[in-house]
Design a protein around this motif. Structure first.
Motif, PDB file in Angstrom:
ATOM      1  N   CYS A 169       0.442  -1.243  -0.059  1.00 47.99           N
ATOM      2  CA  CYS A 169      -0.218   0.368   0.086  1.00 47.99           C
ATOM      3  C   CYS A 169       0.753   1.067  -0.272  1.00 47.99           C
ATOM      4  O   CYS A 169       1.792   1.359   0.734  1.00 47.99           O
ATOM      5  CB  CYS A 169      -0.325  -0.442   1.359  1.00 47.99           C
ATOM      6  SG  CYS A 169      -1.814  -1.583   1.360  1.00 47.99           S
ATOM      7  N   GLN A 170       0.457   2.345  -1.167  1.00 48.89           N
ATOM      8  CA  GLN A 170       0.862   3.639  -0.186  1.00 48.89           C
ATOM      9  C   GLN A 170       0.295   4.806   0.057  1.00 48.89           C
ATOM     10  O   GLN A 170       1.441   5.576   0.071  1.00 48.89           O
ATOM     11  CB  GLN A 170       1.169   4.315  -1.531  1.00 48.89           C
ATOM     12  CG  GLN A 170       0.760   3.068  -3.336  1.00 48.89           C
ATOM     13  CD  GLN A 170       2.663   2.964  -2.925  1.00 48.89           C
ATOM     14  OE1 GLN A 170       3.669   3.237  -2.429  1.00 48.89           O
ATOM     15  NE2 GLN A 170       3.300   1.504  -3.186  1.00 48.89           N
ATOM     16  N   GLN A 171      -0.808   4.470   0.993  1.00 47.46           N
ATOM     17  CA  GLN A 171      -1.173   5.688   2.020  1.00 47.46           C
ATOM     18  C   GLN A 171      -0.230   5.757   2.835  1.00 47.46           C
ATOM     19  O   GLN A 171      -0.042   4.884   3.359  1.00 47.46           O
ATOM     20  CB  GLN A 171      -2.824   5.699   2.361  1.00 47.46           C
ATOM     21  CG  GLN A 171      -3.287   5.974   0.837  1.00 47.46           C
ATOM     22  CD  GLN A 171      -5.089   5.378   1.955  1.00 47.46           C
ATOM     23  OE1 GLN A 171      -5.403   4.713   2.704  1.00 47.46           O
ATOM     24  NE2 GLN A 171      -5.836   6.177   1.151  1.00 47.46           N
ATOM     25  N   ALA A 219      -6.556   1.090   1.657  1.00 50.76           N
ATOM     26  CA  ALA A 219      -5.346   1.534   1.458  1.00 50.76           C
ATOM     27  C   ALA A 219      -5.541   1.997  -0.225  1.00 50.76           C
ATOM     28  O   ALA A 219      -5.107   3.169  -0.709  1.00 50.76           O
ATOM     29  CB  ALA A 219      -4.457   1.254   2.140  1.00 50.76           C
ATOM     30  N   ASN A 220      -6.184   1.478  -0.976  1.00 53.31           N
ATOM     31  CA  ASN A 220      -6.163   1.623  -2.383  1.00 53.31           C
ATOM     32  C   ASN A 220      -7.308   1.754  -3.225  1.00 53.31           C
ATOM     33  O   ASN A 220      -7.809   1.861  -3.800  1.00 53.31           O
ATOM     34  CB  ASN A 220      -5.580  -0.088  -3.240  1.00 53.31           C
ATOM     35  CG  ASN A 220      -3.620   0.179  -2.984  1.00 53.31           C
ATOM     36  OD1 ASN A 220      -2.802   1.039  -2.940  1.00 53.31           O
ATOM     37  ND2 ASN A 220      -3.755  -0.870  -2.035  1.00 53.31           N
ATOM     38  N   ILE A 221      -8.300   1.799  -2.166  1.00 51.19           N
ATOM     39  CA  ILE A 221      -9.678   2.315  -2.446  1.00 51.19           C
ATOM     40  C   ILE A 221      -9.785   3.784  -3.167  1.00 51.19           C
ATOM     41  O   ILE A 221     -10.625   4.354  -3.783  1.00 51.19           O
ATOM     42  CB  ILE A 221     -10.676   2.540  -0.913  1.00 51.19           C
ATOM     43  CG1 ILE A 221     -12.098   2.122  -1.334  1.00 51.19           C
ATOM     44  CG2 ILE A 221     -10.797   3.676  -0.571  1.00 51.19           C
ATOM     45  CD1 ILE A 221     -13.566   1.821  -0.341  1.00 51.19           C
ATOM     46  N   GLY A 222      -9.131   4.814  -2.384  1.00 49.38           N
ATOM     47  CA  GLY A 222      -8.770   6.137  -2.944  1.00 49.38           C
ATOM     48  C   GLY A 222     -10.149   6.506  -3.309  1.00 49.38           C
ATOM     49  O   GLY A 222     -10.884   6.959  -3.268  1.00 49.38           O
ATOM     50  N   SER A 223      -9.716   6.921  -4.691  1.00 48.08           N
ATOM     51  CA  SER A 223     -10.828   7.742  -5.240  1.00 48.08           C
ATOM     52  C   SER A 223     -11.546   6.724  -6.376  1.00 48.08           C
ATOM     53  O   SER A 223     -12.775   6.528  -7.336  1.00 48.08           O
ATOM     54  CB  SER A 223     -10.818   8.835  -5.981  1.00 48.08           C
ATOM     55  OG  SER A 223      -9.554   8.140  -7.146  1.00 48.08           O
TER      56      SER A 223
END
Length: 508
Positions: free
Chosen positions: A19-21, A60-64
């Motif tokens: 993940c990146q967040q 973490a990757n749900i983003g937009s």
């Protein structure tokens, strides 16, 4: 809440996390969306660390991410029930919409976006995670599948911006027990995928070019109902099916085909965990698993759709500086898996406080395919760039693309050849050039100077006792090692070419 956040963060610093967040963003996400917190509580109560890691990846990757809804409505914003698949062709579509407008008045396009963070439910995510892990255990094609590949090619609850639905259950319910047994009895993932592909060839097919204009991304149930679509639809359908069956899969695409005016293309791939090899294929076609041949010579960029947020896309959420086709694009470059590539380092006259784009000539203008952004450097770096193509370094400003430097060619050795420094030029008679495309050109075909856009000559099939000839315009001559623009108005073909000193032709 505090204990949940601390527990979750432990997984984010583990080596198995993709993940990146950052921690603050993650903390805020959990705090603001109780449905996500409920999923974490569910698996924490079960003490299921593997599924907790999967939850972490998704959150973490749900983003937009979300569902884009497209509709046709009347002046009261009431839907008219438009569906492109209800019409057999464009003429039938126009006739049908005109008849609706006669009753409902002027029709308007309506677009809306439903973000997953606000609309997804805890139960939906739990069902998706449980079924993904269940099929991972059952499928022989998931044996030795790494967590990273499982997270990307099996686990995601969506493939694009389609509406959310329990597609895993819908897919499995569409197979008989005998069919499922046959799939899992195949010794290779290629054979299993070919078997599944044949089944869905009878359920969905390409609906023609008119589908290219459709923005809507349809869900699994909508695709099976409509039965027709474009290559993107065929890819989405097959990826959903394969992932539901436990076959690691995804999709690749090209946005532009070299310097032609054609649209791009999408296709699927499967991951063979035995060989660690990706096998691309055109879904629902005879160009299936094991027989794939990408028919686009040296496409400038091949991209792979990803669920995970990619770190290098950090400026792609700034719509004020990013080219619209690349805005929030979450793909990674895989051009080197298909073509010979090279890394470019282009010196700049000064440091620029804006992104620079590597552009390909397409349909009459420069179209950005990728970008470089580092305001502290006086060089532009582009990785994995396809060879033997025509490119240009450009800027994007006020919805227009501006050239930063003159166009250049990357030759087969990876060297940059600037237009102004092409080798010795000499006059040549185009009628003597032994090139099939030039020889077979029809009336209404013109050749323009690429730089000045001045007409150099035109094709004449029969006129004034001259037949099958290229007739020069004014006193201008065709010269070797010079870029020209080939335009066939009858077929709408637009291509770039140069003739080398030996009389051979390179098309771009």
């Amino acid at each position: 809440m505090k204990n949940l956040i601390i527990f979750l963060l432990i997984f984010f610093i583990s080596p198995n996390c993709f993940c990146q967040q950052n921690k603050n963003t993650l903390k805020q996400t959990i705090k603001n969306y109780p449905e996500l917190e409920a999923v974490i509580k569910h698996y924490k109560k079960k003490d299921d660390n593997e599924k907790l890691k999967a939850v972490n990846f998704l959150i973490a990757n749900i983003g937009s991410k979300g569902s884009y809804m497209y509709d046709l409505v009347d002046s009261n914003e009431k839907s008219v029930g438009y569906n492109i698949s209800n019409f057999k062709d464009e003429m039938d579509e126009k006739k049908g919409l005109d008849s609706v407008a006669d009753v409902r008045g002027k029709l308007y396009k309506k677009e809306s976006f439903l973000p997953d963070l606000k609309n997804i439910t805890a139960q939906f995510l739990i069902d998706n995670i449980d079924k993904a892990f269940e099929i991972r255990e059952k499928s022989p094609f998931c044996k030795n599948l790494s967590d990273a590949d499982f997270y990307e090619y099996i686990l995601p609850y969506r493939v694009s911006t389609e509406k959310l639905e329990n597609w895993r259950t819908l897919v499995l319910n569409n197979f008989t027990k005998a069919q499922l047994d046959s799939i899992y009895n195949f010794s290779t993932v290629l054979a299993a995928t070919a078997y599944v592909n044949k089944i869905y060839e009878k359920r969905f097919s390409f609906g023609g070019n008119r589908y290219f204009k459709e923005k809507k991304v349809r869900s699994y149930s909508e695709l099976l109902k409509d039965k027709l679509g474009k290559c993107d639809d065929m890819c989405n359908l097959m990826v959903l099916v394969l992932r539901a069956l436990g076959i690691p899969s995804g999709s690749d695409y090209i946005r532009y085909k070299r310097a032609s005016n054609d649209v791009g293309h999408s296709w699927c791939f499967i991951l063979d965990t035995k060989t660690k090899h990706y096998y691309p294929f055109d879904p629902l076609s005879e160009n299936g698993p094991g027989f794939f041949n990408l028919p686009y010579k040296n496409a400038p960029l091949v991209s792979r759709n990803q669920f995970a947020i990619l770190s290098e896309n950090s400026i792609k959420n700034d719509q004020s500086i990013i080219y619209h086709d690349l805005f929030e694009d979450n793909s990674k470059t895989v051009t080197n898996e298909y073509f010979e590539t090279t890394d470019l380092v282009i010196p700049l006259n000064k440091k620029l406080q804006e992104p620079l784009y590597l552009s390909i000539w397409n349909n009459g203008w420069w179209k950005p395919i990728t970008y470089f952004y580092n305001p502290n450097q006086n060089i532009a770096i582009f990785e994995k760039v396809s060879k033997t193509n025509l490119y240009c370094l450009t800027k994007y400003k006020y919805r227009t693309v501006e050239e930063v430097k003159e166009p250049f060619i990357i030759d087969k050795f990876g060297e940059i050849i600037h237009i102004s420094s092409l080798p010795f030029k000499k006059d040549i008679n185009l009628n003597d050039v032994q090139n099939k495309e030039l020889k077979k050109a029809k009336n209404d075909t013109f050749i323009l100077d690429f730089v000045t856009n001045v007409e150099i000559c035109k094709r004449v099939i029969e006129e004034n006792d001259q037949k099958d000839q290229w007739i020069l315009s004014s006193n201008l001559n065709i010269r070797t090692n010079t870029l020209y623009h080939f335009i066939d108005k009858s077929t709408h073909i637009k291509k770039i070419f140069l003739i080398k000193n030996d009389g051979s032709v390179d098309w771009y």
